[in-house]
Design an enzyme around this catalytic site. Structure first.
Site, PDB file in Angstrom:
ATOM      1  N   HIS A   1      23.081 -36.573  16.035  1.00  0.00           N
ATOM      2  CA  HIS A   1      22.733 -37.725  16.876  1.00  0.00           C
ATOM      3  C   HIS A   1      21.453 -37.402  17.642  1.00  0.00           C
ATOM      4  CE1 HIS A   1      23.428 -41.362  19.163  1.00  0.00           C
ATOM      5  NE2 HIS A   1      23.355 -40.684  20.298  1.00  0.00           N
TER       6      HIS A   1
ATOM      7  N   HIS B   1      19.972 -38.479  26.019  1.00  0.00           N
ATOM      8  CA  HIS B   1      19.798 -39.926  26.091  1.00  0.00           C
ATOM      9  C   HIS B   1      20.070 -40.447  27.510  1.00  0.00           C
ATOM     10  CE1 HIS B   1      20.295 -40.612  21.470  1.00  0.00           C
ATOM     11  NE2 HIS B   1      19.089 -40.194  21.816  1.00  0.00           N
TER      12      HIS B   1
ATOM     13  N   ASP C   1      28.242 -38.358  21.915  1.00  0.00           N
ATOM     14  CA  ASP C   1      27.987 -39.388  20.903  1.00  0.00           C
ATOM     15  C   ASP C   1      28.032 -38.815  19.486  1.00  0.00           C
ATOM     16  OD1 ASP C   1      27.734 -41.206  22.918  1.00  0.00           O
ATOM     17  OD2 ASP C   1      25.610 -41.622  22.617  1.00  0.00           O
TER      18      ASP C   1
ATOM     19  N   HIS D   1      23.904 -34.584  25.913  1.00  0.00           N
ATOM     20  CA  HIS D   1      22.609 -34.786  25.252  1.00  0.00           C
ATOM     21  C   HIS D   1      21.692 -35.591  26.158  1.00  0.00           C
ATOM     22  CE1 HIS D   1      24.817 -38.428  24.144  1.00  0.00           C
ATOM     23  NE2 HIS D   1      23.714 -38.988  23.709  1.00  0.00           N
TER      24      HIS D   1
ATOM     25  N   HIS E   1      23.371 -41.221  29.152  1.00  0.00           N
ATOM     26  CA  HIS E   1      24.261 -40.092  29.453  1.00  0.00           C
ATOM     27  C   HIS E   1      23.721 -39.208  30.571  1.00  0.00           C
ATOM     28  CE1 HIS E   1      27.034 -40.485  25.918  1.00  0.00           C
ATOM     29  NE2 HIS E   1      26.044 -41.314  25.585  1.00  0.00           N
TER      30      HIS E   1
END
Length: 244
Positions: free
Chosen positions: A115, A60, A134, A58, A63
């Site tokens: 998420h 974010h 996550d 993902h 990451h």
């Protein structure tokens, strides 16, 4: 039958885990969710490995923060098509039903929103391994930043259907705080009490608590054990406010 994969946990940033997957047969190496690049490049170099791919769950930054440096070092970056606008380093975009490969090992791509809206997981069925980013944590689940409890409940049901011995590689060392909440959520669950004691001992020694397994989560994770989306929503709201 393909040789077993080697999977190495690499701590990055404050409490993140990135992962190196190495296939001895092909000598290929994949980095999963490199929040920063150098620790993974160093860990690979120490083993004589070269990182050729990055798999991103993902968008974010904790990451994806290492993606650009990984790309500059020669790795091909794969990640969720639905979040391509937020991950400018992607070379390959994937979604539900697609596959990615390391040597002869195949990972199914799952869309697991909640998420983030486009979050994906990588399930290497034949290896009994899933990289959950996550979404599913040891004794917990991810916060609902861009989705809802119904989506996360669907993810939990999907994970719970995997074989007990499936190894779960998640993105953070959250097990101790998750376990303290789990004790409150299910005070009569002796398996949670026993596991939390083990986790406390591991953390006191500075040791990691992941990977975990689906069987262990099925016994001790309130979010995976939730009987409905409504129950999961209550757990998630309570965990968000939990100070224990």
């Amino acid at each position: 039958m393909s040789a077993a994969l080697e999977i190495v946990r690499v701590p990055v940033l404050a409490d993140n885990y990135a992962w190196l997957i190495h296939d001895p047969a092909s000598a290929e190496t994949v980095a999963v969710d490199p929040g920063e690049a150098q620790p993974l490049l160093d860990a690979a170099a120490q083993r004589g490995w070269t990182i050729g791919q990055v798999w991103t769950t993902h968008w974010h930054p904790d990451h994806t923060g290492g993606n650009a440096a990984m790309r500059a070092a020669g790795a091909r970056i794969t990640g969720p098509a639905a979040e391509a606008a937020k991950i400018p380093t992607l070379d390959v975009t994937v979604g539900e039903g697609d596959t990615v490969r390391i040597g002869d090992h195949v990972a199914d791509v799952w869309h697991v929103p909640g998420h983030t809206a486009g979050h994906i997981a990588f399930h290497l069925r034949d290896d009994g391994v899933v990289f959950t980013g996550d979404t599913l944590f040891a004794m917990g689940c991810g916060r609902l930043f861009e989705g809802d409890a119904a989506q996360m409940y669907g993810n939990m049901r999907r994970y719970a259907a995997l074989p007990d011995d499936t190894r779960v590689y998640c993105g953070h060392e959250y097990t101790q705080s998750n376990g303290r909440y789990a004790r409150v959520a299910e005070p009569d669950n002796q398996a949670i009490a026993e596991r939390l004691a083990e986790v406390d001992a591991l953390r006191a020694r500075g040791e990691a608590t992941v990977p975990t397994t689906i069987g262990l989560e099925r016994a001790t994770n309130p979010f995976l054990r939730a009987g409905s989306a409504e129950a999961l929503a209550k757990f998630r709201a309570a965990k968000d406010a939990f100070k224990g």
